[in-house]
Structure formats: structure tokens, C-alpha cells
Write an enzyme that holds these catalytic residues in place. Sequence first.
Site, PDB file in Angstrom:
ATOM      1  N   ASP A   1       0.868  -1.066  -0.197  1.00  0.00           N
ATOM      2  CA  ASP A   1       0.109  -0.062   0.006  1.00  0.00           C
ATOM      3  C   ASP A   1       0.978   1.280  -0.116  1.00  0.00           C
ATOM      4  O   ASP A   1       1.853   1.176   0.661  1.00  0.00           O
ATOM      5  CB  ASP A   1      -0.848   0.091   1.284  1.00  0.00           C
ATOM      6  CG  ASP A   1      -2.082   0.778   0.937  1.00  0.00           C
ATOM      7  OD1 ASP A   1      -3.332   0.315   0.960  1.00  0.00           O
ATOM      8  OD2 ASP A   1      -1.944   2.080   1.133  1.00  0.00           O
TER       9      ASP A   1
ATOM     10  N   GLU B   1     -14.534  -9.709  -6.992  1.00  0.00           N
ATOM     11  CA  GLU B   1     -14.865  -9.907  -5.450  1.00  0.00           C
ATOM     12  C   GLU B   1     -16.439  -9.913  -5.253  1.00  0.00           C
ATOM     13  O   GLU B   1     -16.988  -9.027  -5.559  1.00  0.00           O
ATOM     14  CB  GLU B   1     -13.853  -9.006  -4.763  1.00  0.00           C
ATOM     15  CG  GLU B   1     -14.001  -9.377  -3.154  1.00  0.00           C
ATOM     16  CD  GLU B   1     -13.672 -10.661  -2.903  1.00  0.00           C
ATOM     17  OE1 GLU B   1     -12.402 -11.122  -3.374  1.00  0.00           O
ATOM     18  OE2 GLU B   1     -14.321 -11.525  -2.513  1.00  0.00           O
TER      19      GLU B   1
ATOM     20  N   LYS C   1     -19.459  -9.119 -12.429  1.00  0.00           N
ATOM     21  CA  LYS C   1     -19.478  -8.363 -11.218  1.00  0.00           C
ATOM     22  C   LYS C   1     -20.635  -7.239 -11.038  1.00  0.00           C
ATOM     23  O   LYS C   1     -21.271  -7.332 -10.031  1.00  0.00           O
ATOM     24  CB  LYS C   1     -18.027  -7.817 -11.034  1.00  0.00           C
ATOM     25  CG  LYS C   1     -18.003  -6.902  -9.833  1.00  0.00           C
ATOM     26  CD  LYS C   1     -17.929  -7.434  -8.515  1.00  0.00           C
ATOM     27  CE  LYS C   1     -17.980  -6.347  -7.423  1.00  0.00           C
ATOM     28  NZ  LYS C   1     -17.511  -6.757  -6.193  1.00  0.00           N
TER      29      LYS C   1
ATOM     30  N   LYS D   1     -22.208   2.505  -6.379  1.00  0.00           N
ATOM     31  CA  LYS D   1     -21.217   2.903  -7.292  1.00  0.00           C
ATOM     32  C   LYS D   1     -21.237   1.861  -8.392  1.00  0.00           C
ATOM     33  O   LYS D   1     -21.284   2.332  -9.733  1.00  0.00           O
ATOM     34  CB  LYS D   1     -19.885   2.823  -6.741  1.00  0.00           C
ATOM     35  CG  LYS D   1     -18.597   3.044  -7.291  1.00  0.00           C
ATOM     36  CD  LYS D   1     -17.397   2.823  -6.568  1.00  0.00           C
ATOM     37  CE  LYS D   1     -17.326   1.412  -6.683  1.00  0.00           C
ATOM     38  NZ  LYS D   1     -15.716   0.927  -6.256  1.00  0.00           N
TER      39      LYS D   1
ATOM     40  N   GLU E   1     -19.051  -6.935   3.278  1.00  0.00           N
ATOM     41  CA  GLU E   1     -18.151  -6.387   4.390  1.00  0.00           C
ATOM     42  C   GLU E   1     -19.112  -7.067   5.748  1.00  0.00           C
ATOM     43  O   GLU E   1     -20.166  -7.140   5.636  1.00  0.00           O
ATOM     44  CB  GLU E   1     -18.383  -4.683   4.475  1.00  0.00           C
ATOM     45  CG  GLU E   1     -17.545  -4.397   3.464  1.00  0.00           C
ATOM     46  CD  GLU E   1     -17.244  -2.917   3.377  1.00  0.00           C
ATOM     47  OE1 GLU E   1     -17.892  -2.067   4.287  1.00  0.00           O
ATOM     48  OE2 GLU E   1     -17.127  -2.227   2.465  1.00  0.00           O
TER      49      GLU E   1
ATOM     50  N   LEU F   1     -34.215  -9.954   0.149  1.00  0.00           N
ATOM     51  CA  LEU F   1     -35.551  -9.472   0.456  1.00  0.00           C
ATOM     52  C   LEU F   1     -35.944  -8.713   1.500  1.00  0.00           C
ATOM     53  O   LEU F   1     -37.217  -8.918   1.834  1.00  0.00           O
ATOM     54  CB  LEU F   1     -36.671 -10.675   0.067  1.00  0.00           C
ATOM     55  CG  LEU F   1     -36.532 -10.989  -1.242  1.00  0.00           C
ATOM     56  CD1 LEU F   1     -37.411 -12.201  -1.476  1.00  0.00           C
ATOM     57  CD2 LEU F   1     -37.068 -10.231  -2.434  1.00  0.00           C
TER      58      LEU F   1
ATOM     59  N   CYS G   1     -20.678  -0.402  -2.823  1.00  0.00           N
ATOM     60  CA  CYS G   1     -20.796  -1.231  -3.815  1.00  0.00           C
ATOM     61  C   CYS G   1     -21.936  -0.774  -4.693  1.00  0.00           C
ATOM     62  O   CYS G   1     -21.874  -0.648  -5.899  1.00  0.00           O
ATOM     63  CB  CYS G   1     -20.651  -2.558  -3.635  1.00  0.00           C
ATOM     64  SG  CYS G   1     -18.737  -2.973  -3.157  1.00  0.00           S
TER      65      CYS G   1
ATOM     66  N   LYS H   1      -0.685   3.099   6.957  1.00  0.00           N
ATOM     67  CA  LYS H   1      -1.273   1.829   7.055  1.00  0.00           C
ATOM     68  C   LYS H   1      -0.438   0.714   7.004  1.00  0.00           C
ATOM     69  O   LYS H   1      -0.541  -0.287   7.754  1.00  0.00           O
ATOM     70  CB  LYS H   1      -1.983   1.745   5.545  1.00  0.00           C
ATOM     71  CG  LYS H   1      -3.720   1.620   5.913  1.00  0.00           C
ATOM     72  CD  LYS H   1      -4.094   1.689   4.413  1.00  0.00           C
ATOM     73  CE  LYS H   1      -5.429   1.435   4.466  1.00  0.00           C
ATOM     74  NZ  LYS H   1      -6.204   1.314   3.085  1.00  0.00           N
TER      75      LYS H   1
HETATM   76  C1  UDX Z   1     -22.132  -6.141  -1.493  1.00  0.00           C
HETATM   77  C2  UDX Z   1     -22.305  -7.394  -2.184  1.00  0.00           C
HETATM   78  O1  UDX Z   1     -23.176  -8.253  -1.398  1.00  0.00           O
HETATM   79  C3  UDX Z   1     -21.209  -8.223  -2.325  1.00  0.00           C
HETATM   80  O2  UDX Z   1     -21.234  -9.393  -3.191  1.00  0.00           O
HETATM   81  C4  UDX Z   1     -20.220  -7.029  -3.377  1.00  0.00           C
HETATM   82  O3  UDX Z   1     -18.821  -7.771  -3.414  1.00  0.00           O
HETATM   83  C5  UDX Z   1     -19.981  -5.803  -2.565  1.00  0.00           C
HETATM   84  O4  UDX Z   1     -21.284  -5.424  -2.306  1.00  0.00           O
HETATM   85  P1  UDX Z   1     -21.861  -5.071   0.797  1.00  0.00           P
HETATM   86  O5  UDX Z   1     -22.059  -3.737   0.157  1.00  0.00           O
HETATM   87  O6  UDX Z   1     -20.696  -5.370   1.761  1.00  0.00           O
HETATM   88  O7  UDX Z   1     -21.658  -6.320  -0.379  1.00  0.00           O
HETATM   89  O8  UDX Z   1     -23.003  -5.466   1.694  1.00  0.00           O
HETATM   90  P2  UDX Z   1     -24.386  -6.159   1.645  1.00  0.00           P
HETATM   91  O9  UDX Z   1     -24.560  -7.223   2.479  1.00  0.00           O
HETATM   92  O10 UDX Z   1     -24.741  -6.836   0.220  1.00  0.00           O
HETATM   93  O11 UDX Z   1     -25.450  -5.103   1.963  1.00  0.00           O
HETATM   94  C6  UDX Z   1     -25.455  -4.071   1.217  1.00  0.00           C
HETATM   95  C7  UDX Z   1     -26.768  -3.156   1.401  1.00  0.00           C
HETATM   96  O12 UDX Z   1     -28.120  -3.559   1.385  1.00  0.00           O
HETATM   97  C8  UDX Z   1     -26.471  -2.861   3.020  1.00  0.00           C
HETATM   98  O13 UDX Z   1     -26.729  -1.235   3.202  1.00  0.00           O
HETATM   99  C9  UDX Z   1     -27.918  -3.656   3.597  1.00  0.00           C
HETATM  100  O14 UDX Z   1     -28.533  -3.298   4.789  1.00  0.00           O
HETATM  101  C10 UDX Z   1     -28.990  -3.518   2.357  1.00  0.00           C
HETATM  102  N1  UDX Z   1     -29.613  -4.722   2.480  1.00  0.00           N
HETATM  103  C11 UDX Z   1     -29.223  -6.083   2.197  1.00  0.00           C
HETATM  104  C12 UDX Z   1     -31.316  -4.361   2.525  1.00  0.00           C
HETATM  105  O15 UDX Z   1     -31.616  -3.277   2.490  1.00  0.00           O
HETATM  106  N2  UDX Z   1     -31.858  -5.429   2.270  1.00  0.00           N
HETATM  107  C13 UDX Z   1     -31.525  -6.817   2.050  1.00  0.00           C
HETATM  108  O16 UDX Z   1     -32.231  -8.034   1.962  1.00  0.00           O
HETATM  109  C14 UDX Z   1     -30.070  -6.848   2.062  1.00  0.00           C
END
Ligand code: UDX
Length: 452
Positions: free
Chosen positions: A30, A155, A226, A285, A159, A272, A282, A35
Amino acid sequence: MRVAIIGTGYVGLTTGVCLAYMGHSVSCLDTDASKIQSLCSGQVPIYEPYLEELLEAARPNLRFTSSYSEAIPGAEVVFIAVGTPPTPSGAPNLEYLSQAARMIGEHINSEFTVVVNKSTVPIGSGNWVGSLLRESVEQRRDGSGGDFAVASNPEFLREGAALHDSLYPDRIVIGADEPRALEVLYSLYRPILDQTFQAPTFLPRPETVSAIPLVSTDLASAELIKYAANAFLALKISFINEIGLVSERVGANITEVARGIGLDSRIGSRFLNAGIGWGGSCFGKDTAALIATASEYGLHLPIVEAAKTVNSRQRDRVVEKLLAELKILKGRTVGLLGLAFKPNTDDLREAPAIEIAQKLIDRGVRVKAHDPIAIQRFEREHGDMGVTLCDEPHTVAEGCDALVLVTEWPEYRDLDWEVLAKKMRHPFLLDGRHALDREKLLRAGMQYVTIS
Ligand code: UDX
């Protein structure tokens, strides 16, 4: 195998630690020297369950450095896992990616190296990184060449569950236009694909996990997989939120509706959960980037656009619900339970709490907030917003006209709601995540409303 990883954010660090745990010799690089310094002393700069423990277990195979000449020469695989933050147009900023590609080109030696895009990059970036690498290799003063191929290995980790998702993924996707690159990555991931590694005690292998499916394909397909996956998940959430709007009007229960449709194996029950909608680094974006890429080809993506529109409407619905209850918002105090964009992380990128807090502040509301993990980060990154931060949920409740549950941290389920209700000026709770027990809240004297 010898591996280098450029970027020690969520994706880079998790990948590096997991590959080192598999027995590969991994250098994590990095450019942020502070870091690297904290990683060398065993401190993990992000909050991610079990990352510190797995890092400790993998430490003999891990090195942290800021020097390309230490990390790159001799590496058989180099992952680029740098940030690609969004620009105002929705297209990702590729500055860090291009810098990493040039530096790799300057430092790879003549042995075959696979350079892997792990960052979420626009479709076509594989070719672009390839040309940057070639350019950089050709410009070398010493005239030494570099034998390399570019691959894409998107990926899918969430998180808060990053290590689980990396050790026991639903699938591994590898895209490359050169068979040699696919072979190298296949060997690299073999322990995970065959699940032959010894599972850490703190992250046991789920009983249902055996061999992991591998999708090996061309570069462009891997890159599109992705975006399509994230867009689909985002629209699945927006779909249930749209149905939630109807559900509320006709007097249906959206949790029951979601269960009823999710049990259809063609639909599936995950993603759901209705509520205030998605946040995080993610979904916003990647949906914006997919729309931006499509528009470069003159294409319009109405479904993906609608997913975004519905998601931002969910934030407005929080304000509407509070307005309906309190009639006047100016001069009121509203408490937010949860700041992080989801539980088990301190990440605040595109966190719904920030958008909701801003909307309320704009209407003259005093906003108080609590989060079990993200308070310090919020103070650092958003300290100027004017939100009063509290160490305890009870302190948030004091004198509040309403509470909004924004992040469904498990500890909020077991709060002493009777005490909280008594501390409030007006015991009203808006559960933005369908996370709490309605009966329990009503018994505690709290008025309980959800966003369906
Ligand atoms: C997401 C994708 O799941 C992952 O595969 C990708 O690589 C990166 O983006 P992440 O952003 O870490 O991962 O979290 P995720 O668990 O997907 O939740 C994203 C958002 O959706 C959160 O704000 C969560 O609260 C919301 N969410 C998720 C809902 O509102 N309802 C759901 O049923 C599931």
C-alpha cells in the site's frame, strides 16, 4: 505460490490474508505508509470480524510493504485491489488503477506474471490495464522485458462477512483471454476450490460447503458478471421495497410477503429484507458505473435506474413517516440507532444514516445518534454535520420525539425498551429494518411503526 497484492482496503487485505492462510507467500503493498506500519505491528486498519485473528494465523506467510521493488519482482500473481471511487458522472475514478498498472509494469521480471484486476473496474479495463503494462514495460531503461497476462477475478465479499465469503464463496469467477493465466489462477485458488485447507476454529466450514464452483471465462464476461451481480442484488432489494409500498396501502405484512415469495427456489429468500434500502460502497457505485458504461454504447438501462430511484425514495419515506407522526419537524429531536451502512462494519460509505440525518437537519431537526462501532469514524469523517453522538442508546433516547432504527445491530434487539420509552419525550420508534419485535415494543409502551 508467490503473490503480491496492491491495495490493503477491504478487498486487498482480505484476499491477502486468506491466500497467505492457504500457504501462499503474500506481499501486501500500500502506498499509505502509516497503514503499512500499523499492519506490520498486527493492527488492522478496518473493522472486520476475525480479520485480526486470521492475519495472526497467516503471519508467517505475509509481508507488508510500500515498495514495488520489494513486492513485485518474482511474484507469479499480482492482484490490483486499489480503490475505484465514484466520480460525479457515476464512472469510477481509475487513477489509482492506472498508477498501479504502470508501477507493476516497471517492476515485473521476465518470469510469467498474471496481473489480476480484483478492484471493481469498468468493462474493458482488462484490455486497458494490459496496454498500460505493455507501455510501461517497453519504456524500461534497462530494456528487460516482462512476460505477463491480465485476468479479471471479481470479488463478491460482503463487508462484515468478508472472511467467510472469501474462504467459503458461492463461486470463484476468473476471466482471462490467455489460457496460461487461467491455469495459474486455478492453481492459486485450488485449496479454496477443493476446500482442502484446515478451517480456522473461529470460522468453521459450513456443513453445506464442499467443492466451490469455478466460472472460468473471458475478460469481458468476468467484468460484467461483477456488475450484473451487484445490480441484481440491488434491484432485488428495491423490488421488495416497491412491493412494500403496496403492502402498506393494502394492509399486508411485507415480511410475510417476502417469506412467501422467497421460498420459491427460483426467487430465493435472501436480499428480500424491506426497509430503508441499500447503502455501502458497492451497490450505488456499481449501478451508476453500469449505467455509465451502457450509455457509452448508447444503451439505456431502465431497470437498474429504477432500482436506484426506488432506493432513494426509501430515505424520503423516513422523513414522511416522521412528518405524519410528529406533524412539525422543526425543533424536534430525532435519535438514530445505527450509523454504519449495515451491521458488523464501521463503514459509512453511502450509509443511509448519513442521508437521513442530513434530510432531518435540513428540516430543522436536532439529530442524535448511536452506533456500537462506527461513532469514532463518523466523528472523523462527518463530524461537521452537527449530529450529536452518544455512547449509549439510552442517551440517544433522552428527550427524543422519535427514534429511528437505521442499522440492525443485534444488540439493539435486546435493549430495555421500557426504559428507553420512558426517557423519550414522545415514545415513537420507526424500525427501518423490520428488525425488532413489535409485540415487545408495544408492551414496553413504545409506538412502533415500520417502513414496509
Ligand atoms: C455487496 C455485495 O453483497 C457483495 O457481493 C459485493 O462484493 C459488494 O457489495 P456489501 O456492500 O458489503 O456487499 O453489503 P451487503 O450485505 O450486500 O448489503 C448492502 C446493503 O443492502 C446494506 O446497506 C444492507 O443493509 C442492504 N440490504 C441488504 C437490504 O436493505 N436488504 C437486504 O435484504 C439485504
